[in-house]
Write a protein that holds these residues in place. Structure first.
Motif, PDB file in Angstrom:
ATOM      1  N   UNK A  61       0.890  -1.057  -0.034  1.00  0.00           N
ATOM      2  CA  UNK A  61       0.061  -0.077   0.029  1.00  0.00           C
ATOM      3  C   UNK A  61       0.798   1.370  -0.023  1.00  0.00           C
ATOM      4  N   UNK A  62       1.792   1.314   0.765  1.00  0.00           N
ATOM      5  CA  UNK A  62       2.786   2.194   0.905  1.00  0.00           C
ATOM      6  C   UNK A  62       3.755   2.481  -0.308  1.00  0.00           C
ATOM      7  N   UNK A  63       3.947   1.573  -0.965  1.00  0.00           N
ATOM      8  CA  UNK A  63       4.846   1.583  -2.215  1.00  0.00           C
ATOM      9  C   UNK A  63       3.797   2.274  -3.081  1.00  0.00           C
ATOM     10  N   UNK A  64       2.514   1.936  -3.334  1.00  0.00           N
ATOM     11  CA  UNK A  64       1.694   2.390  -4.014  1.00  0.00           C
ATOM     12  C   UNK A  64       1.571   3.906  -4.091  1.00  0.00           C
ATOM     13  N   UNK A  65       1.669   4.284  -2.518  1.00  0.00           N
ATOM     14  CA  UNK A  65       1.398   5.747  -2.347  1.00  0.00           C
ATOM     15  C   UNK A  65       2.666   6.574  -2.732  1.00  0.00           C
ATOM     16  N   UNK A  66       3.946   6.104  -2.517  1.00  0.00           N
ATOM     17  CA  UNK A  66       4.993   6.608  -2.994  1.00  0.00           C
ATOM     18  C   UNK A  66       5.310   6.633  -4.622  1.00  0.00           C
ATOM     19  N   UNK A  90     -12.732   4.503  -7.290  1.00  0.00           N
ATOM     20  CA  UNK A  90     -13.032   3.680  -8.112  1.00  0.00           C
ATOM     21  C   UNK A  90     -12.303   2.389  -8.019  1.00  0.00           C
ATOM     22  N   UNK A  91     -11.079   2.558  -8.036  1.00  0.00           N
ATOM     23  CA  UNK A  91      -9.949   1.431  -8.043  1.00  0.00           C
ATOM     24  C   UNK A  91     -10.218   0.597  -6.701  1.00  0.00           C
ATOM     25  N   UNK A  92     -10.056   1.218  -5.481  1.00  0.00           N
ATOM     26  CA  UNK A  92     -10.298   0.383  -4.317  1.00  0.00           C
ATOM     27  C   UNK A  92     -11.418  -0.565  -4.373  1.00  0.00           C
ATOM     28  N   UNK A  93     -12.513  -0.203  -4.823  1.00  0.00           N
ATOM     29  CA  UNK A  93     -13.595  -0.918  -4.983  1.00  0.00           C
ATOM     30  C   UNK A  93     -13.479  -2.022  -5.980  1.00  0.00           C
ATOM     31  N   UNK A  94     -12.693  -1.780  -7.179  1.00  0.00           N
ATOM     32  CA  UNK A  94     -12.465  -2.753  -8.159  1.00  0.00           C
ATOM     33  C   UNK A  94     -11.541  -3.960  -7.359  1.00  0.00           C
ATOM     34  N   UNK A  95     -10.527  -3.308  -6.620  1.00  0.00           N
ATOM     35  CA  UNK A  95      -9.714  -4.283  -5.800  1.00  0.00           C
ATOM     36  C   UNK A  95     -10.130  -5.164  -5.050  1.00  0.00           C
ATOM     37  N   UNK A  96     -11.371  -4.604  -4.303  1.00  0.00           N
ATOM     38  CA  UNK A  96     -12.019  -5.441  -3.228  1.00  0.00           C
ATOM     39  C   UNK A  96     -12.576  -6.467  -3.841  1.00  0.00           C
ATOM     40  N   UNK A  97     -13.177  -6.260  -5.064  1.00  0.00           N
ATOM     41  CA  UNK A  97     -14.377  -7.213  -5.948  1.00  0.00           C
ATOM     42  C   UNK A  97     -13.253  -8.216  -6.322  1.00  0.00           C
ATOM     43  N   UNK A  98     -12.003  -7.854  -6.733  1.00  0.00           N
ATOM     44  CA  UNK A  98     -11.028  -8.815  -7.182  1.00  0.00           C
ATOM     45  C   UNK A  98     -10.473  -9.671  -6.333  1.00  0.00           C
ATOM     46  N   UNK A  99     -10.594  -9.336  -4.740  1.00  0.00           N
ATOM     47  CA  UNK A  99     -10.096 -10.010  -3.853  1.00  0.00           C
ATOM     48  C   UNK A  99     -11.452 -10.948  -3.490  1.00  0.00           C
ATOM     49  N   UNK A 113      -1.480  -3.071  -4.842  1.00  0.00           N
ATOM     50  CA  UNK A 113      -0.392  -1.971  -5.203  1.00  0.00           C
ATOM     51  C   UNK A 113      -1.598  -0.928  -6.083  1.00  0.00           C
ATOM     52  N   UNK A 114      -2.556  -1.218  -6.883  1.00  0.00           N
ATOM     53  CA  UNK A 114      -3.366  -0.471  -7.454  1.00  0.00           C
ATOM     54  C   UNK A 114      -4.146   0.489  -6.467  1.00  0.00           C
ATOM     55  N   UNK A 115      -4.658  -0.219  -5.531  1.00  0.00           N
ATOM     56  CA  UNK A 115      -5.311   0.311  -4.422  1.00  0.00           C
ATOM     57  C   UNK A 115      -4.371   1.314  -3.632  1.00  0.00           C
ATOM     58  N   UNK A 116      -3.183   0.964  -3.477  1.00  0.00           N
ATOM     59  CA  UNK A 116      -2.302   2.001  -2.723  1.00  0.00           C
ATOM     60  C   UNK A 116      -2.046   3.386  -3.710  1.00  0.00           C
ATOM     61  N   UNK A 117      -1.794   3.083  -4.966  1.00  0.00           N
ATOM     62  CA  UNK A 117      -1.828   4.195  -6.212  1.00  0.00           C
ATOM     63  C   UNK A 117      -3.046   4.943  -5.916  1.00  0.00           C
ATOM     64  N   UNK A 118      -4.326   4.285  -5.831  1.00  0.00           N
ATOM     65  CA  UNK A 118      -5.540   5.277  -5.764  1.00  0.00           C
ATOM     66  C   UNK A 118      -5.478   5.804  -4.460  1.00  0.00           C
ATOM     67  N   UNK A 119      -4.925   5.269  -3.246  1.00  0.00           N
ATOM     68  CA  UNK A 119      -5.169   6.031  -1.873  1.00  0.00           C
ATOM     69  C   UNK A 119      -4.180   7.158  -1.932  1.00  0.00           C
TER      70      UNK A 119
END
Length: 398
Positions: A61-66, A90-99, A113-119
């Motif tokens: 998650x932190x990697x995505x933020x950086x 939208x990306x965290x929602x898509x990630x949760x559905x993917x999980x 990683x995508x969820x971290x980027x969105x975060x």
């Protein structure tokens, strides 16, 4: 710079709706995210994944933020702020559905990683929106309210997970529901009219470097805020165990630090708004907060003789970190608009996060060396350097 201080500067049309939409979107989104994070760690352990690999998953998650923060202004400039915010929601929602849809560990890492980027995008954009929509005379209070709400989501998410339990799909279903509601709130954010003058702020790394040059003191204060709020909170259980506390008491230290962070934001913001000269007032408060952090760090030297002192100190150090970040974001919001606001917010987020990573990275070794001497001395050094620099700048401007 001068335009931000112009009395003719007002919140844009639709600011009330905008603030409500950003608050609502963030409340549901972060409640879902902070429910999802511990849930994923539980699911990984249920799959008998090693603790090391589970830790790497959390760090993703932190990697995505950086990864995204240096490019937040460039992405915003290309997509527009509202569209970028939709992506961030939208990306965290898509990630949760993917999980829920797959058990493939590699895909889980990619989705995280995508969820971290969105975060990271949400972190920067939400605070920039708050600064744009808030009435200038209540900017500090609004920033404090936002920081307090974010702090509450750290409690709401895990509490909801404890309520639903981690078995079955009920918890993931509730996460998806929360994230969906957050996305719908995001759609209510009104557009911001373009500035009367062309926005010539540079995007990308060059814009970030210019923001650092324009606000070096704020970036230092943001680093110290992250050091004492984000970084120390992550190692407090280890510190407590080293002092001889039980596991429950050591874990409770995180809650005490979080309470300090949450409770101080609104009062500090309200006080900052009441100064006749808001800029000087915010700098005065930063000096006072840094001095408090130094005194608290020094007090830890007495923890062997006075064990009870650790509890108020942990509370006040968490409060100091939160107060510094709130004051920095308020100062940036009062001075900047448009892309430069996004640039400055992104740099502040980077410095705050860097402060947290430095604190968490070195504190384990410091505690192992001497939890009662070396550890407090290094905390004193960080607080003292910050206090000296802030005090020097404050005297230069008065």
């Amino acid at each position: 710079m001068t335009k931000a201080l112009d009395p003719r500067h007002h919140a844009p049309k639709g600011s009330g709706t905008g603030l409500l939409a950003v608050f609502g979107s963030t409340l549901f989104q972060l409640s879902g995210v902070f429910m999802l994070s511990p849930l994923m760690l539980v699911m990984l352990k249920e799959r008998e994944v090693s603790t090391t690999l589970a830790g790497l998953f959390a760090a993703t998650t932190w990697l995505g933020i950086f990864i995204v923060t240096p490019f937040a202004s460039a992405i915003t400039q290309r997509w527009g702020r509202r569209r970028a915010m939709w992506f961030a929601s939208g990306v965290p929602l898509a990630a949760a559905i993917g999980f829920m849809a797959t058990d493939h560990l590699g895909l889980w890492f990619a989705l995280e990683l995508l969820a971290g980027i969105a975060g990271g995008m949400r972190w920067v954009l939400a605070e920039a929106f708050i600064a744009e929509f808030s009435p200038p005379e209540r900017l500090g209070r609004t920033m404090g309210m936002y920081a307090t709400m974010v702090g509450l989501t750290f409690v709401i998410g895990p509490t909801l997970l404890a309520w639903t339990g981690s078995s079955g799909h009920a918890a993931l279903g509730l996460v998806i529901t929360l994230l969906t509601i957050g996305l719908l709130w995001t759609a209510l954010i009104p557009p911001i009219a373009p500035p009367a003058e062309p926005d010539t702020a540079h995007a990308g790394p060059r814009g970030l470097w210019l923001a650092v040059q324009q606000h070096p003191i704020l970036m230092l204060a943001g680093f110290i805020g992250g050091f004492f709020e984000l970084g120390l909170a992550s190692i407090l259980p280890l510190y407590g165990l080293t002092l001889g506390m039980g596991a429950s008491a050591a874990a409770l230290m995180i809650s005490v630090s979080g309470a300090g962070s949450t409770l101080v934001a609104i009062p500090v913001g309200m006080v900052a708004d009441r100064f006749a000269n808001p800029v000087q007032g915010r700098r005065t408060l930063m000096v006072a907060v840094a001095a408090m952090a130094l005194v608290c760090a020094a007090a830890l030297l007495a923890v062997v003789r006075l064990p009870w002192i650790v509890w108020p100190v942990v509370f006040l150090l968490g409060a100091a970190g939160s107060a510094l970040y709130t004051l920095c974001m308020t100062d940036i919001g009062a001075r900047e608009k448009g892309n430069q606001l996004v640039n400055s917010t992104a740099v502040l987020v980077l410095n705050y996060t860097l402060g947290g990573l430095v604190a968490s990275g070195i504190s384990g070794a410091l505690i192992e060396r001497s939890a009662t001497v070396t550890f407090p001395l290094v905390l004193m050094l960080v607080a003292g350097l910050g206090l000296g620099t802030l005090l020097k700048e404050h005297r230069r401007q008065t």
